[in-house]
Design a protein around this motif. Structure first.
Motif, PDB file in Angstrom:
ATOM      1  N   PHE A  12       0.829  -1.204   0.000  1.00 20.64           N
ATOM      2  CA  PHE A  12       0.000   0.000   0.000  1.00 20.64           C
ATOM      3  C   PHE A  12       0.861   1.251   0.000  1.00 20.64           C
ATOM      4  O   PHE A  12       0.559   2.221  -0.701  1.00 20.64           O
ATOM      5  N   ARG A  13       1.945   1.230   0.741  1.00 22.95           N
ATOM      6  CA  ARG A  13       2.875   2.377   0.732  1.00 22.95           C
ATOM      7  C   ARG A  13       3.468   2.581  -0.656  1.00 22.95           C
ATOM      8  O   ARG A  13       3.608   3.716  -1.119  1.00 22.95           O
ATOM      9  N   LEU A  14       3.816   1.487  -1.321  1.00 21.10           N
ATOM     10  CA  LEU A  14       4.337   1.585  -2.681  1.00 21.10           C
ATOM     11  C   LEU A  14       3.284   2.172  -3.618  1.00 21.10           C
ATOM     12  O   LEU A  14       3.579   3.062  -4.419  1.00 21.10           O
ATOM     13  N   ALA A  15       2.059   1.687  -3.508  1.00 20.00           N
ATOM     14  CA  ALA A  15       0.975   2.200  -4.353  1.00 20.00           C
ATOM     15  C   ALA A  15       0.779   3.694  -4.129  1.00 20.00           C
ATOM     16  O   ALA A  15       0.615   4.464  -5.086  1.00 20.00           O
ATOM     17  N   ARG A  16       0.798   4.116  -2.874  1.00 14.98           N
ATOM     18  CA  ARG A  16       0.645   5.542  -2.559  1.00 14.98           C
ATOM     19  C   ARG A  16       1.782   6.369  -3.160  1.00 14.98           C
ATOM     20  O   ARG A  16       1.560   7.457  -3.669  1.00 14.98           O
ATOM     21  N   ALA A  17       2.996   5.844  -3.126  1.00 17.15           N
ATOM     22  CA  ALA A  17       4.142   6.562  -3.707  1.00 17.15           C
ATOM     23  C   ALA A  17       3.985   6.686  -5.223  1.00 17.15           C
ATOM     24  O   ALA A  17       4.250   7.751  -5.798  1.00 17.15           O
ATOM     25  N   ILE A  18       3.545   5.624  -5.861  1.00 16.61           N
ATOM     26  CA  ILE A  18       3.346   5.648  -7.318  1.00 16.61           C
ATOM     27  C   ILE A  18       2.276   6.666  -7.679  1.00 16.61           C
ATOM     28  O   ILE A  18       2.453   7.495  -8.580  1.00 16.61           O
ATOM     29  N   ILE A  19       1.150   6.633  -6.978  1.00 18.38           N
ATOM     30  CA  ILE A  19       0.052   7.567  -7.250  1.00 18.38           C
ATOM     31  C   ILE A  19       0.469   8.999  -6.941  1.00 18.38           C
ATOM     32  O   ILE A  19       0.117   9.926  -7.670  1.00 18.38           O
ATOM     33  N   SER A  20       1.243   9.193  -5.893  1.00 19.34           N
ATOM     34  CA  SER A  20       1.748  10.538  -5.563  1.00 19.34           C
ATOM     35  C   SER A  20       2.572  11.100  -6.713  1.00 19.34           C
ATOM     36  O   SER A  20       2.435  12.271  -7.068  1.00 19.34           O
ATOM     37  N   ASP A  21       3.424  10.275  -7.282  1.00 20.11           N
ATOM     38  CA  ASP A  21       4.228  10.715  -8.424  1.00 20.11           C
ATOM     39  C   ASP A  21       3.349  11.062  -9.618  1.00 20.11           C
ATOM     40  O   ASP A  21       3.570  12.069 -10.291  1.00 20.11           O
ATOM     41  N   ILE A  22       2.362  10.226  -9.885  1.00 19.54           N
ATOM     42  CA  ILE A  22       1.451  10.493 -11.010  1.00 19.54           C
ATOM     43  C   ILE A  22       0.748  11.829 -10.791  1.00 19.54           C
ATOM     44  O   ILE A  22       0.673  12.656 -11.708  1.00 19.54           O
ATOM     45  N   ALA A  23       0.231  12.052  -9.586  1.00 17.84           N
ATOM     46  CA  ALA A  23      -0.472  13.300  -9.286  1.00 17.84           C
ATOM     47  C   ALA A  23       0.469  14.499  -9.364  1.00 17.84           C
ATOM     48  O   ALA A  23       0.094  15.551  -9.898  1.00 17.84           O
ATOM     49  N   TYR A  25       3.263  14.893 -11.172  1.00 14.76           N
ATOM     50  CA  TYR A  25       3.696  15.197 -12.537  1.00 14.76           C
ATOM     51  C   TYR A  25       2.546  15.502 -13.487  1.00 14.76           C
ATOM     52  O   TYR A  25       2.786  15.844 -14.644  1.00 14.76           O
ATOM     53  N   ASN A  26       1.311  15.386 -13.000  1.00 11.52           N
ATOM     54  CA  ASN A  26       0.138  15.641 -13.835  1.00 11.52           C
ATOM     55  C   ASN A  26      -0.867  16.528 -13.113  1.00 11.52           C
ATOM     56  O   ASN A  26      -2.077  16.308 -13.184  1.00 11.52           O
ATOM     57  N   GLN A  27      -0.378  17.555 -12.459  1.00 13.43           N
ATOM     58  CA  GLN A  27      -1.233  18.407 -11.637  1.00 13.43           C
ATOM     59  C   GLN A  27      -2.362  19.057 -12.433  1.00 13.43           C
ATOM     60  O   GLN A  27      -3.496  19.138 -11.958  1.00 13.43           O
ATOM     61  N   GLU A  28      -2.075  19.505 -13.634  1.00 12.34           N
ATOM     62  CA  GLU A  28      -3.112  20.149 -14.449  1.00 12.34           C
ATOM     63  C   GLU A  28      -4.189  19.154 -14.866  1.00 12.34           C
ATOM     64  O   GLU A  28      -5.373  19.474 -14.858  1.00 12.34           O
ATOM     65  N   LYS A  29      -3.781  17.938 -15.209  1.00 13.26           N
ATOM     66  CA  LYS A  29      -4.761  16.914 -15.565  1.00 13.26           C
ATOM     67  C   LYS A  29      -5.627  16.554 -14.362  1.00 13.26           C
ATOM     68  O   LYS A  29      -6.825  16.319 -14.515  1.00 13.26           O
ATOM     69  N   VAL A  30      -5.022  16.505 -13.179  1.00 10.27           N
ATOM     70  CA  VAL A  30      -5.786  16.202 -11.971  1.00 10.27           C
ATOM     71  C   VAL A  30      -6.828  17.295 -11.755  1.00 10.27           C
ATOM     72  O   VAL A  30      -8.013  17.005 -11.532  1.00 10.27           O
ATOM     73  N   LYS A  31      -6.411  18.564 -11.831  1.00  7.97           N
ATOM     74  CA  LYS A  31      -7.351  19.680 -11.654  1.00  7.97           C
ATOM     75  C   LYS A  31      -8.481  19.609 -12.662  1.00  7.97           C
ATOM     76  O   LYS A  31      -9.658  19.715 -12.304  1.00  7.97           O
ATOM     77  N   GLU A  32      -8.121  19.457 -13.910  1.00 12.93           N
ATOM     78  CA  GLU A  32      -9.128  19.400 -14.973  1.00 12.93           C
ATOM     79  C   GLU A  32     -10.051  18.190 -14.799  1.00 12.93           C
ATOM     80  O   GLU A  32     -11.264  18.293 -14.973  1.00 12.93           O
ATOM     81  N   GLU A  41     -10.435   9.062 -16.950  1.00  9.87           N
ATOM     82  CA  GLU A  41     -10.248   9.048 -18.405  1.00  9.87           C
ATOM     83  C   GLU A  41      -9.009   9.859 -18.792  1.00  9.87           C
ATOM     84  O   GLU A  41      -8.216   9.427 -19.625  1.00  9.87           O
ATOM     85  N   LEU A  42      -8.848  11.040 -18.184  1.00  8.33           N
ATOM     86  CA  LEU A  42      -7.697  11.891 -18.507  1.00  8.33           C
ATOM     87  C   LEU A  42      -6.370  11.243 -18.138  1.00  8.33           C
ATOM     88  O   LEU A  42      -5.371  11.425 -18.835  1.00  8.33           O
ATOM     89  N   LEU A  43      -6.355  10.520 -17.033  1.00  8.20           N
ATOM     90  CA  LEU A  43      -5.116   9.918 -16.548  1.00  8.20           C
ATOM     91  C   LEU A  43      -5.052   8.412 -16.815  1.00  8.20           C
ATOM     92  O   LEU A  43      -4.246   7.711 -16.203  1.00  8.20           O
ATOM     93  N   GLU A  44      -5.864   7.934 -17.718  1.00  8.37           N
ATOM     94  CA  GLU A  44      -5.943   6.494 -17.971  1.00  8.37           C
ATOM     95  C   GLU A  44      -4.572   5.882 -18.282  1.00  8.37           C
ATOM     96  O   GLU A  44      -4.192   4.866 -17.692  1.00  8.37           O
ATOM     97  N   GLU A  45      -3.842   6.491 -19.166  1.00  8.64           N
ATOM     98  CA  GLU A  45      -2.535   5.960 -19.553  1.00  8.64           C
ATOM     99  C   GLU A  45      -1.549   5.966 -18.379  1.00  8.64           C
ATOM    100  O   GLU A  45      -0.869   4.967 -18.124  1.00  8.64           O
ATOM    101  N   GLU A  46      -1.493   7.070 -17.658  1.00 11.92           N
ATOM    102  CA  GLU A  46      -0.568   7.192 -16.539  1.00 11.92           C
ATOM    103  C   GLU A  46      -0.928   6.214 -15.414  1.00 11.92           C
ATOM    104  O   GLU A  46      -0.050   5.584 -14.817  1.00 11.92           O
ATOM    105  N   LEU A  47      -2.222   6.096 -15.131  1.00  5.58           N
ATOM    106  CA  LEU A  47      -2.663   5.188 -14.069  1.00  5.58           C
ATOM    107  C   LEU A  47      -2.413   3.730 -14.444  1.00  5.58           C
ATOM    108  O   LEU A  47      -2.032   2.920 -13.590  1.00  5.58           O
ATOM    109  N   GLN A  48      -2.584   3.398 -15.719  1.00 11.41           N
ATOM    110  CA  GLN A  48      -2.321   2.023 -16.156  1.00 11.41           C
ATOM    111  C   GLN A  48      -0.819   1.719 -16.085  1.00 11.41           C
ATOM    112  O   GLN A  48      -0.419   0.646 -15.649  1.00 11.41           O
ATOM    113  N   GLU A  49      -0.015   2.672 -16.492  1.00 11.18           N
ATOM    114  CA  GLU A  49       1.442   2.499 -16.395  1.00 11.18           C
ATOM    115  C   GLU A  49       1.852   2.328 -14.926  1.00 11.18           C
ATOM    116  O   GLU A  49       2.689   1.483 -14.602  1.00 11.18           O
TER     117      GLU A  49
END
Length: 89
Positions: A12-23, A25-32, A41-49
């Protein structure tokens, strides 16, 4: 080869670290995505990676492995975006 994570708390800590990085590096996509209720949908590729990376580091036989990653998405990315104005709140 590195040993796979087999402890749910560490996974779970690893998952949180991965998601933190995604968020981060993609702050504008998160806001939008929060604003327009289409964040997944906007972060589909990043979340799958991120999920693929998580799977590569966590034992496949860990119970609820995907649930840990999904929970991290909500805990880290969605909760932190609570201050963004949106119709979903």
């Amino acid at each position: 080869m590195a040993r796979l994570v087999d402890n749910p708390n560490l996974a779970f800590r690893l998952a949180r670290a991965i998601i933190s990085d995604i968020a981060l590096y993609n702050q504008e996509k998160v806001k939008e995505g929060i604003k327009n209720d289409n964040i997944f949908e906007l972060l589909e590729e990043e979340l799958q990676e991120g999920r693929e990376h998580f799977h590569s580091r966590v034992a496949a036989d860990m119970p609820e492995r995907d649930h840990l990653y999904d929970r991290a998405m909500v805990d880290v990315m969605i909760r932190q975006a609570g201050k963004i104005e949106s119709t979903i709140w």
